[in-house]
Design a protein around this motif. Structure first.
Motif, PDB file in Angstrom:
ATOM      1  N   TYR A 247      -3.560  28.008  38.012  1.00  0.00           N
ATOM      2  CA  TYR A 247      -4.345  29.086  38.686  1.00  0.00           C
ATOM      3  C   TYR A 247      -3.721  29.669  39.840  1.00  0.00           C
TER       4      TYR A 247
ATOM      5  N   PHE B 248      -5.330  31.358  43.973  1.00  0.00           N
ATOM      6  CA  PHE B 248      -6.587  31.809  44.755  1.00  0.00           C
ATOM      7  C   PHE B 248      -6.521  33.222  44.754  1.00  0.00           C
TER       8      PHE B 248
ATOM      9  N   HIS C 287     -11.470  32.702  45.751  1.00  0.00           N
ATOM     10  CA  HIS C 287     -12.071  32.002  44.523  1.00  0.00           C
ATOM     11  C   HIS C 287     -10.871  31.743  43.543  1.00  0.00           C
ATOM     12  N   ILE C 288     -10.885  31.078  42.614  1.00  0.00           N
ATOM     13  CA  ILE C 288     -10.065  30.391  41.778  1.00  0.00           C
ATOM     14  C   ILE C 288      -9.767  31.424  40.630  1.00  0.00           C
ATOM     15  N   VAL C 289      -8.720  32.059  40.280  1.00  0.00           N
ATOM     16  CA  VAL C 289      -8.641  32.653  38.990  1.00  0.00           C
ATOM     17  C   VAL C 289      -7.460  32.192  38.207  1.00  0.00           C
ATOM     18  N   LYS C 290      -7.476  32.322  36.663  1.00  0.00           N
ATOM     19  CA  LYS C 290      -6.509  31.770  35.986  1.00  0.00           C
ATOM     20  C   LYS C 290      -5.312  32.621  36.097  1.00  0.00           C
TER      21      LYS C 290
END
Lengths: 362, 317
Positions: A351, A353, A12-15
């Motif tokens: 961003y 992953f 999932h993608i995080v900043k």
């Protein structure tokens, strides 16, 4: 309790924190190289030797003084228009209307070139310059006014204004400004020598104006109060209002400058490059400029580099067409591929992953 | 009377490619993605449709290819804007530059390899592209000619528009999808799969747009490949989305209005002193006026879906 909850996706993608500018540049260059490889594969698939194509592009741009001059000539309007839109974009004002602003700058300047060509040269050039800026500024003012007054969507409105401007040239060409001496098809007369920009080092002096504008925009954005204000408005107009800034005024002021710069670009195209007002005075430059400005992260210095790259591709692909028999459209295809890659890589600036958290670690 | 029938028929034909482009763009904007790549996706569809038709001589395959090409363009757009959250305007413009160029490039390549140095659609497909007279209905005098004697694209376009209206306004999925366009955060909270539906809508929209492109290559250009066959219609389609206030049914009559604008210049008597450029300007001028008027009246139901242009990042809602 059963463990049958919704499973977290694998990735999932995080900043992420801002990555350093150097690393960002490296990433961009990697993306650029990947794009060249992808473009090369595309050429291989139609039976061309990509190395030969790339070589022809580079050599084609720099093989002679004339070739270099031609490349610079392509570059000038790109730089100017990209500078113009970068001011608007910094404010998060989606000015898609550079094309129209260039055209109106060209139209306004051409009026003087056509009907007052007897004025002293320097007076005329200065008047044309101001007229060009005025034309672009007016064309930018209309959507900005509607934006601050009625909250009209600026992206859509500026887009429409591009085509309205385009057909204004068509109208002038077919009617009032039509050259009576033109054989067959309608066109606007070639300007008198007195009404065209002088050449400096073999290229019309628009390049000097471009450099001056570049420095001016750089200083304006980074070292002036107004430049600071427009950056704050771009960050958050609520913050700007809270800090006591007049957001509407800043918006209108910035857009007048942004449109004015694009208008100057139009004036330079008409009076410098074309020596007439043709319907192709903007010829897509306004759209390309948006892409350039964005890729350059609105930094005037990088705008210069990317504009050069685009100009090289465009000039080089013409040589490729005549030497190797592939369509000059290959330039735009390559541009597209490069842009897709670089736009994709920008994701990694902001961003990252992240894998699914290991069991028991929560 | 004959003149009038001719006029209406010509307007419908001029309207059809715009209708497709508009329907595709409505699909995009309804999930909050303004896709300025319509012109590019149409070009890709035009090229793929024409070339497959040229090689296979089969209309069905050509339409599938056109749809697929448009969808591939849209998929690229969706990947960059939905997943990688790149700027929508910039990606859209790039898609336009890329799509138009690749279509011209492939066309140039195919021409350079053909024996006659030109590409013309073979016979079967050309006859399949002719007007189809609907039995019985097509025989009604006047009305039959005006309504029921068109090529397949026209019928297909209207059917797609109606299906799309049903989808958006009569199904639960459509309601969900519209919710995504207005407020993706709220839609997500309500359990709607935002990313999935964005992809589905954008890709199908791109496919529909591609078919519109095939129309320009196969019908408008008379069955011979020409460069830049879409010729700016994609931008008129973007304008029409606004004019039709993001509603598929409005797009049907809206495209007819724009179709009339496109052909008006050929039918107005020569002594009417209106320059040709003004007719060409009309679609954009009218759209701009509608846009400003709607914003003055602050009509929410005629406005662009609220999240248009802003990418959705789940962790920032």
């Amino acid at each position: 309790m059963s463990s049958k909850t919704v499973r977290e996706p694998l990735l999932h993608i995080v900043k992420r924190d801002e990555i350093p500018a150097k690393k960002a540049m490296v990433l961009r260059i990697v993306a650029f190289l990947l794009a060249l490889i992808a473009g090369g594969l595309f050429m291989l698939s139609i039976g061309c030797n990509p190395i030969e194509v790339y070589q022809t592009i580079i050599v084609g741009c720099f093989r002679s003084n004339m070739a270099i001059q031609a490349t610079v000539k392509i570059m000038i309007p790109l730089v100017i228009a990209a500078l113009g839109v970068s001011l608007a974009f910094k404010m998060r004002f989606w000015n898609i209307g550079a094309e129209g602003q260039i055209i109106m700058g060209g139209v306004f300047a051409s009026y003087f070139a056509l009907f007052h060509s007897d004025w002293p040269h320097w007076v005329l050039v200065i008047v044309m310059f101001l007229a060009g800026a005025l034309g672009g500024a007016i064309w930018a003012y209309i959507p900005t006014f509607c934006k601050v007054r009625f909250n009209t969507n600026e992206t859509l409105f500026t887009l429409m204004l591009n085509y309205i401007a385009y057909y204004i040239i068509c109208f002038l060409r077919d009617g009032p400004w039509c050259d009576p001496n033109s054989p067959g098809f309608a066109k606007i007369a070639t300007f008198d020598d007195n009404a065209t920009l002088d050449k400096v080092l073999g290229v019309h002096s628009g390049w000097i104006i471009a450099i001056i504008l570049l420095v001016a925009v750089f200083i304006y954005m980074n070292y002036t109060k107004q430049g600071y204000e427009l950056a704050v408005v771009g960050g958050s107009s609520a913050t700007a209002t809270y800090a006591g800034m007049n957001v509407k005024k800043i918006m209108i002021r910035t857009m007048l400058i942004s449109g004015g710069i694009c208008g100057i670009g139009g004036m330079i195209q008409a009076t410098g490059a074309d020596a007439t007002l043709s319907v192709g005075v903007a010829g897509g430059v306004g759209f390309t400029a948006i892409i350039i400005a964005w890729m350059a992260s609105l930094d005037p210095r990088i705008i210069l580099i990317i504009s050069a790259l685009f100009a090289i591709l465009e000039k080089g692909s013409r040589v490729v067409e005549s030497n190797m028999g592939i369509s000059a459209d290959s330039s735009a295809v390559l541009q597209g591929i490069i842009l897709f890659f670089i736009m994709g890589c920008e994701f990694f600036f902001r961003y990252k992953f992240q894998g699914r958290a290991k069991k028991g670690s929560e | 009377m004959d003149m009038l029938i001719k006029f209406v028929v010509a307007a419908v034909v001029a309207a059809t490619p715009i209708l497709y482009g508009t329907l595709g763009e409505i699909m995009n904007e309804r999930v909050g993605h303004i896709n300025l790549g319509v012109e590019g996706m149409m070009s890709m569809g035009a090229c793929a449709g024409f070339m497959v038709g040229y090689i296979t001589d089969n209309l069905f395959l050509a339409l599938v290819a056109a749809f697929a090409a448009g969808a591939v363009g849209a998929l690229l757009y969706a990947f960059l804007t939905v997943t990688l959250m790149a700027n929508q305007n910039v990606v859209g413009l790039t898609l336009t530059i890329f799509g138009v160029a690749i279509a011209n490039f492939v066309g140039f390549y195919m021409i350079s390899r053909s024996a006659t140095k030109s590409l013309k659609l073979p016979e079967n497909i050309t006859s399949a592209l002719g007007s189809i007279k609907i039995p019985l209905l097509g025989d009604i005098p006047v009305l039959g000619q005006v309504l029921f004697q068109y090529n397949i694209f026209v019928y297909l376009g209207v059917i797609i528009a109606i299906l799309m209206a049903v989808y958006f306004y009569k199904t639960k999925t459509g309601l969900n999808v519209r919710a995504i366009g207005e407020n993706p955060g709220a839609a997500d909270a309500a359990g709607i799969r935002v990313t999935k539906w964005k992809y589905i809508n954008i890709v199908i929209g791109g496919g529909i747009t591609g078919i519109g492109g095939a129309f320009t290559a196969m019908i408008t250009a008379g069955g011979v490949w020409i460069s830049d066959c879409v010729g700016g219609l994609g931008w008129i389609a973007v304008a029409l989305v606004i004019f039709a206030s993001w509603k598929p049914v409005n797009a049907i009559w809206g495209s007819l209005v724009f179709g009339i604008f496109r052909i008006l210049k050929y039918y107005v008597p020569k002594n009417v002193p209106v320059p040709i450029a003004i007719y060409d300007m009309l679609p954009f001028l009218v759209t701009a006026i509608v846009l400003v008027a709607n914003s003055i009246k602050q009509r929410k139901d005629n406005a662009q879906p609220a999240s248009c242009g802003i990418n959705y990042f789940r962790e920032e809602r």
